[in-house]
Design an enzyme around this catalytic site. Sequence first.
Site, PDB file in Angstrom:
ATOM      1  N   ASN A 112      -9.802   0.214   0.353  1.00  0.00           N
ATOM      2  CA  ASN A 112      -8.587   0.022   0.302  1.00  0.00           C
ATOM      3  C   ASN A 112      -7.942  -0.325  -1.288  1.00  0.00           C
ATOM      4  O   ASN A 112      -8.019  -1.550  -1.266  1.00  0.00           O
ATOM      5  CB  ASN A 112      -7.985  -0.446   1.485  1.00  0.00           C
ATOM      6  CG  ASN A 112      -6.269  -0.866   1.644  1.00  0.00           C
ATOM      7  OD1 ASN A 112      -5.753  -0.240   0.551  1.00  0.00           O
ATOM      8  ND2 ASN A 112      -5.656  -1.326   2.775  1.00  0.00           N
ATOM      9  N   CYS A 142       0.961  -1.372  -0.081  1.00  0.00           N
ATOM     10  CA  CYS A 142      -0.131  -0.037   0.219  1.00  0.00           C
ATOM     11  C   CYS A 142       0.989   1.198  -0.247  1.00  0.00           C
ATOM     12  O   CYS A 142       0.442   2.381  -0.355  1.00  0.00           O
ATOM     13  CB  CYS A 142      -0.879   0.086   1.265  1.00  0.00           C
ATOM     14  SG  CYS A 142      -2.086  -1.612   1.126  1.00  0.00           S
ATOM     15  N   HIS A 157      -3.311   7.440   2.411  1.00  0.00           N
ATOM     16  CA  HIS A 157      -3.617   6.100   1.877  1.00  0.00           C
ATOM     17  C   HIS A 157      -4.838   5.850   2.666  1.00  0.00           C
ATOM     18  O   HIS A 157      -5.294   5.748   3.888  1.00  0.00           O
ATOM     19  CB  HIS A 157      -2.364   5.217   2.338  1.00  0.00           C
ATOM     20  CG  HIS A 157      -3.050   3.652   2.152  1.00  0.00           C
ATOM     21  ND1 HIS A 157      -3.755   3.032   1.109  1.00  0.00           N
ATOM     22  CD2 HIS A 157      -3.178   2.505   2.875  1.00  0.00           C
ATOM     23  CE1 HIS A 157      -3.991   1.957   1.332  1.00  0.00           C
ATOM     24  NE2 HIS A 157      -3.565   1.600   2.306  1.00  0.00           N
TER      25      HIS A 157
END
Length: 326
Positions: free
Chosen positions: A283, A112, A253
Site C-alpha cells: 500500500n 490514501c 488504490h
Amino acid sequence: MRSQIVGTGSYAPEKVVTNADLEKIVDTNDQWIVERTGIRERRVIAEGEATSDLAVRACQRALEQAKLDPKDVEAIIVGTVTSDYPFPSLATVLQGKLGNKKAFAFDVSAACAGSIYAMAVGDRFVSSGAVKNALIVGADALTRICDWTDRNTCILFGDGAGAMVLRPTSDARRGIANIRLHADGSYVPILFQPGGGSKDPISERVVREKSHFIKMKGQEVFKVAVRSLEETCREVLEAEKLTPGDVTYVIAHQANKRILDATLSRLGIPAQKCWMNLERYGNTSAASVPMTLDEANRAGWFKPGDTILVMAIGGGLAWGAGIIRW
Ligand code: UT7
C-alpha cells in the site's frame, strides 16, 4: 471543456523488502501476509532520500510523455501525508526541484485518497480554463511513519510516487467525466498518526510511546472500505448513466487484495479488469492510484474512449471514485 490525462509517470525506490525480510523483524510469515493482503514485497525509501526525490522522478516521466516542459507547468497539486517537511508543502519543494517558477503549488491531505482528491481539484482548474495544464501527483513514504515492531501495520505499507499531466480537451467523449468525493471524520481514530501534530507535538514521550507512528484498526477500516467504495462507485456510475458492465478497466488504490476482490465482486466487475501491483509495492498511500494508472497505461491497456473506473479510500476516512474516458 474537460481535462484529459496526457501523460503519466511513476517511480518506486530501489530497496526491496520482502515478506521473508519482515519475518526476521516481527512475528509474521509470508503465507499470512500473502493470504490476508496479497502483498509479497514492498519498496522502501533509502536513508537520506525524501518523498520529493521519488515524486520528482515520477513527474519527469509524466511530463516527458505529455511533451510538456517542466517550466511550463501552471499548477502542481500533490496528494501526500508524508511531505519532506511539516511545512512548506511537498508541491512547493517539487516545484523548486523541477525548476519551475510559473505554477501555483499546494498539497492535498487525504491520506490514501490523496491523489483522487488532487485529481478532482486539478480537474476543476483545468476544465474551467483557469490553467492550461496541471501536474497531479500522489507521493508518500509511509514506511517513515511505520512502527517496524507492529506487525498489524508494518507489513502493509511501501513507498512510491505517481504523477499525471492534465490538459483541457473539447472532445466530450474523452477526459475526466466525473469524480465523487466523500469523507467521514467520525472514523479518524481507526486510521491515523496520533502524535507529532498540534494536538500532541513531538516530544520524548511521544517518541517513547511511539504515538508518532501509524495506528490502525485494520478490520474496521476493511469493513468501511468495501461498503464505501461500492457505494461511491455505484454513485459515480449512475451519475454518468453507466452500469458496472460498461467499465473497461478499473484503477484502484492498492490497499488489500481482499478489499478489492470484495468490492469488485459486489459491483459485478471481473477482477481481471483491475490492474494489480499490490504484490510488488504494498500500500503506497496517495502514490497507489497514479502508480497503478501509469503501469497500466505504459503496458498499453487503454484505448481512446475506454471507460476507466478509479477508486481510493484512506485515513479520515476520506474516499472517492471517478470515471475517466481515456
Ligand atoms: O488505505 C487504507 C489503509 N488500510 C487498510 O486498507 C487496512 C484494511 N485492513 C486490512 O487490510 C486487514 O484488516 C489487515 C490485513 C490489516 C488484517 O487482516 P485481518 O484479516 O483483518 O486480520 P485480523 O486483524 O483480524 O487478525 C487476525 C489474526 C490475529 O490473531 P488472533 O487474534 O486471531 O490470534 C492477529 O493478531 O492475525 C494476527 N495477525 C498477524 N499474524 C501474522 C495480525 N497481523 C499479523 C501478521 N502476521 N502480520
